[in-house]
Design an enzyme around this catalytic site. Structure first.
Site, PDB file in Angstrom:
ATOM      1  N   TYR A  73       0.832  -1.211   0.000  1.00  0.00           N
ATOM      2  CA  TYR A  73       0.000   0.000   0.000  1.00  0.00           C
ATOM      3  C   TYR A  73       0.861   1.254   0.000  1.00  0.00           C
ATOM      4  O   TYR A  73       0.476   2.278  -0.570  1.00  0.00           O
ATOM      5  CB  TYR A  73      -0.978   0.001   1.187  1.00  0.00           C
ATOM      6  CG  TYR A  73      -2.192  -0.853   0.898  1.00  0.00           C
ATOM      7  CD1 TYR A  73      -3.264  -0.356   0.164  1.00  0.00           C
ATOM      8  CD2 TYR A  73      -2.246  -2.183   1.309  1.00  0.00           C
ATOM      9  CE1 TYR A  73      -4.354  -1.146  -0.147  1.00  0.00           C
ATOM     10  CE2 TYR A  73      -3.332  -2.985   1.007  1.00  0.00           C
ATOM     11  CZ  TYR A  73      -4.385  -2.458   0.285  1.00  0.00           C
ATOM     12  OH  TYR A  73      -5.463  -3.247  -0.038  1.00  0.00           O
ATOM     13  N   ASN A 108     -12.935   4.420  -5.741  1.00  0.00           N
ATOM     14  CA  ASN A 108     -11.483   4.620  -5.769  1.00  0.00           C
ATOM     15  C   ASN A 108     -10.980   5.201  -4.454  1.00  0.00           C
ATOM     16  O   ASN A 108     -11.653   6.014  -3.828  1.00  0.00           O
ATOM     17  CB  ASN A 108     -11.099   5.541  -6.925  1.00  0.00           C
ATOM     18  CG  ASN A 108     -11.535   4.956  -8.257  1.00  0.00           C
ATOM     19  OD1 ASN A 108     -11.812   3.763  -8.332  1.00  0.00           O
ATOM     20  ND2 ASN A 108     -11.601   5.774  -9.280  1.00  0.00           N
ATOM     21  N   VAL A 109      -9.782   4.801  -4.097  1.00  0.00           N
ATOM     22  CA  VAL A 109      -9.203   5.255  -2.825  1.00  0.00           C
ATOM     23  C   VAL A 109      -8.158   6.352  -3.068  1.00  0.00           C
ATOM     24  O   VAL A 109      -7.457   6.754  -2.145  1.00  0.00           O
ATOM     25  CB  VAL A 109      -8.574   4.061  -2.053  1.00  0.00           C
ATOM     26  CG1 VAL A 109      -9.621   2.993  -1.766  1.00  0.00           C
ATOM     27  CG2 VAL A 109      -7.384   3.455  -2.802  1.00  0.00           C
ATOM     28  N   HIS A 125     -15.123   2.799  -0.725  1.00  0.00           N
ATOM     29  CA  HIS A 125     -14.076   1.845  -0.314  1.00  0.00           C
ATOM     30  C   HIS A 125     -12.943   2.489   0.467  1.00  0.00           C
ATOM     31  O   HIS A 125     -11.848   1.944   0.531  1.00  0.00           O
ATOM     32  CB  HIS A 125     -13.528   1.107  -1.555  1.00  0.00           C
ATOM     33  CG  HIS A 125     -14.544   0.210  -2.193  1.00  0.00           C
ATOM     34  ND1 HIS A 125     -14.428  -0.273  -3.478  1.00  0.00           N
ATOM     35  CD2 HIS A 125     -15.711  -0.301  -1.715  1.00  0.00           C
ATOM     36  CE1 HIS A 125     -15.471  -1.036  -3.763  1.00  0.00           C
ATOM     37  NE2 HIS A 125     -16.268  -1.065  -2.715  1.00  0.00           N
ATOM     38  N   CYS A 133      -6.211   2.098  13.443  1.00  0.00           N
ATOM     39  CA  CYS A 133      -5.637   0.936  14.141  1.00  0.00           C
ATOM     40  C   CYS A 133      -6.509  -0.299  13.909  1.00  0.00           C
ATOM     41  O   CYS A 133      -7.732  -0.244  14.062  1.00  0.00           O
ATOM     42  CB  CYS A 133      -5.523   1.249  15.633  1.00  0.00           C
ATOM     43  SG  CYS A 133      -5.049  -0.205  16.600  1.00  0.00           S
ATOM     44  N   CYS A 155       0.090   1.405  17.404  1.00  0.00           N
ATOM     45  CA  CYS A 155      -0.888   2.258  18.094  1.00  0.00           C
ATOM     46  C   CYS A 155      -0.584   2.205  19.596  1.00  0.00           C
ATOM     47  O   CYS A 155       0.041   1.237  20.081  1.00  0.00           O
ATOM     48  CB  CYS A 155      -2.286   1.717  17.813  1.00  0.00           C
ATOM     49  SG  CYS A 155      -3.616   2.613  18.621  1.00  0.00           S
ATOM     50  N   GLY A 194     -16.156   3.744 -15.620  1.00  0.00           N
ATOM     51  CA  GLY A 194     -14.945   2.967 -15.356  1.00  0.00           C
ATOM     52  C   GLY A 194     -15.030   1.948 -14.243  1.00  0.00           C
ATOM     53  O   GLY A 194     -14.086   1.806 -13.473  1.00  0.00           O
ATOM     54  N   SER A 196     -16.025  -2.261 -13.483  1.00  0.00           N
ATOM     55  CA  SER A 196     -16.417  -3.564 -14.041  1.00  0.00           C
ATOM     56  C   SER A 196     -17.756  -4.006 -13.471  1.00  0.00           C
ATOM     57  O   SER A 196     -18.396  -4.906 -14.013  1.00  0.00           O
ATOM     58  CB  SER A 196     -15.350  -4.616 -13.711  1.00  0.00           C
ATOM     59  OG  SER A 196     -15.218  -4.723 -12.303  1.00  0.00           O
TER      60      SER A 196
HETATM   61  P1  OAD Z   1     -12.009  -2.985 -12.143  1.00  0.00           P
HETATM   62  O1  OAD Z   1     -10.554  -3.130 -12.381  1.00  0.00           O
HETATM   63  O2  OAD Z   1     -12.755  -4.181 -11.710  1.00  0.00           O
HETATM   64  O3  OAD Z   1     -12.705  -2.421 -13.457  1.00  0.00           O
HETATM   65  C1  OAD Z   1     -12.186  -1.311 -14.126  1.00  0.00           C
HETATM   66  C2  OAD Z   1     -13.092  -0.990 -15.296  1.00  0.00           C
HETATM   67  O4  OAD Z   1     -12.623   0.200 -15.909  1.00  0.00           O
HETATM   68  C3  OAD Z   1     -13.120  -2.070 -16.385  1.00  0.00           C
HETATM   69  O5  OAD Z   1     -14.470  -2.397 -16.696  1.00  0.00           O
HETATM   70  C4  OAD Z   1     -12.422  -1.398 -17.566  1.00  0.00           C
HETATM   71  O6  OAD Z   1     -12.972  -1.809 -18.827  1.00  0.00           O
HETATM   72  C5  OAD Z   1     -12.713   0.065 -17.316  1.00  0.00           C
HETATM   73  N1  OAD Z   1     -11.736   1.002 -17.888  1.00  0.00           N
HETATM   74  C6  OAD Z   1     -10.418   0.796 -18.150  1.00  0.00           C
HETATM   75  N2  OAD Z   1      -9.850   1.896 -18.649  1.00  0.00           N
HETATM   76  C7  OAD Z   1     -10.813   2.840 -18.702  1.00  0.00           C
HETATM   77  C8  OAD Z   1     -10.842   4.198 -19.117  1.00  0.00           C
HETATM   78  N3  OAD Z   1      -9.759   4.797 -19.577  1.00  0.00           N
HETATM   79  N4  OAD Z   1     -12.016   4.860 -19.027  1.00  0.00           N
HETATM   80  C9  OAD Z   1     -13.132   4.248 -18.565  1.00  0.00           C
HETATM   81  N5  OAD Z   1     -13.167   2.968 -18.162  1.00  0.00           N
HETATM   82  C10 OAD Z   1     -12.021   2.269 -18.219  1.00  0.00           C
HETATM   83  O7  OAD Z   1     -12.190  -1.769 -11.104  1.00  0.00           O
HETATM   84  P2  OAD Z   1     -13.445  -1.421 -10.188  1.00  0.00           P
HETATM   85  O8  OAD Z   1     -14.711  -1.756 -10.881  1.00  0.00           O
HETATM   86  O9  OAD Z   1     -13.258  -0.031  -9.697  1.00  0.00           O
HETATM   87  O10 OAD Z   1     -11.811  -2.527  -4.161  1.00  0.00           O
HETATM   88  O11 OAD Z   1     -13.227  -2.422  -8.996  1.00  0.00           O
HETATM   89  C11 OAD Z   1     -14.070  -2.370  -7.873  1.00  0.00           C
HETATM   90  C12 OAD Z   1     -13.284  -2.654  -6.630  1.00  0.00           C
HETATM   91  O12 OAD Z   1     -12.556  -3.859  -6.785  1.00  0.00           O
HETATM   92  C13 OAD Z   1     -12.218  -1.618  -6.325  1.00  0.00           C
HETATM   93  O13 OAD Z   1     -12.720  -0.473  -5.639  1.00  0.00           O
HETATM   94  C14 OAD Z   1     -11.264  -2.380  -5.465  1.00  0.00           C
HETATM   95  C15 OAD Z   1     -11.236  -3.701  -6.188  1.00  0.00           C
HETATM   96  O14 OAD Z   1     -10.954  -4.817  -5.397  1.00  0.00           O
HETATM   97  C16 OAD Z   1     -11.143  -1.992  -3.118  1.00  0.00           C
HETATM   98  O15 OAD Z   1     -10.095  -1.408  -3.223  1.00  0.00           O
HETATM   99  C17 OAD Z   1     -11.837  -2.182  -1.838  1.00  0.00           C
END
Ligand code: OAD
Length: 248
Positions: A73, A108-109, A125, A133, A155, A194, A196
């Site tokens: 991280y 997004n974080v 998230h 802690c 801590c 953006g 999935s």
């Molecule tokens: P993913 O990696 O699962 O999906 C990313 C999506 O972004 C995919 O559908 C890509 O097709 C799309 N993508 C890629 N490039 C792009 C662009 N330039 N413009 C628009 N879209 C684009 O990411 P998340 O859906 O955010 O959890 O994943 C959800 C969670 O899974 C995250 O928040 C994280 C992860 O485990 C935690 O961190 C808790």
């Protein structure tokens, strides 16, 4: 990658967004991809294609090897600091300036929405800049940047500080989730960018909004369950599509 959206699809989406009275935007890792922050699930480049989430994004993984998790991280934090918001983040910040009702919900974080100028963002998230802690839950409150530490700091209770991001198997912050849920249930248009749509419960929000009659516009170069359900799928990248549908 498919060919881009038609002029009709762009016009229709622009009209939906400009006429919305209760607009919500749900973002995922894809919006930050063009800032150089890897997504999670894309083949080869996605973080979960290269690293094991059970080791790096779970409480059990942290308990097994806190140093490994901390260092991973810490590297992500450093790359987030080096990254700049892109035109997609900026377009949403401009839109929020003009439409104060816009609620941005992000998975997004990385805080790139805030760095682009968005004032009000709900973090489903968590945020990588924050730590708390593991044992007593106390947030890190010192002025020192916690990520300067090469290992997880202790801590005063004897526990270890961990990043305040949601790990697999953990519940979302209840207040944040309630606010996001209400926003989704009350909106008349949801713009999704953006994601999935594979991680519950955040992925349920567009479907709940749609069930309540909201129009859903999805910006994603790849087809997903959300794009298949959406009123309008705009295949393409966030930095190219968002300026076209939220400005002017
Ligand atoms: P993913 O990696 O699962 O999906 C990313 C999506 O972004 C995919 O559908 C890509 O097709 C799309 N993508 C890629 N490039 C792009 C662009 N330039 N413009 C628009 N879209 C684009 O990411 P998340 O859906 O955010 O959890 O994943 C959800 C969670 O899974 C995250 O928040 C994280 C992860 O485990 C935690 O961190 C808790």
């Amino acid at each position: 990658m498919r060919s881009g959206p038609s002029a009709n699809a762009l016009n229709r989406s622009r009209a939906l967004i400009s006429e919305a009275s209760r607009l919500v935007c749900l973002t995922g890792a894809g919006i930050s991809a063009e800032s150089g922050i890897p997504t999670f699930r894309e083949a080869k480049t996605g973080l979960w294609a290269r690293f094991n989430p059970e080791d790096l994004a779970s409480e059990a993984g942290f308990r097994r090897d806190p140093l490994q998790v901390w260092q991973w991280y810490r590297g992500r934090y450093q790359s987030v600091l080096r990254a700049e918001p892109n035109l997609g983040h900026v377009a949403l910040a401009d839109l929020q300036d003009r439409n104060k009702n816009l609620q941005i919900l992000t998975q997004n974080v990385d805080n790139l929405h805030e760095r682009a100028g968005s004032k009000s963002v709900r973090h489903l998230h968590g945020e990588i800049v924050r730590c708390h802690c593991l044992a007593c839950g106390k947030p890190w409150s010192s002025n020192m940047d916690i990520w300067e530490s090469p290992q997880p700091p202790d801590c005063s209770c004897g526990g270890l500080f961990r990043p305040s991001v949601t790990w697999f198997g953990e519940l979302l912050d209840a207040d944040v989730w309630q606010q996001c849920l209400w926003a989704a249930l009350a909106c008349d248009v949801m713009l999704v960018v953006g994601t999935s749509g594979l991680v519950a419960p955040a992925a349920e929000l567009p479907f709940l909004a749609s069930d309540r009659g909201a129009a859903v516009v999805d910006v994603n170069p790849e087809e997903t369950d959300i794009s298949r359900m959406a009123t309008q799928w705009l295949p393409g990248s966030a930095s190219k599509i968002l300026p076209k549908i939220v400005l002017g």
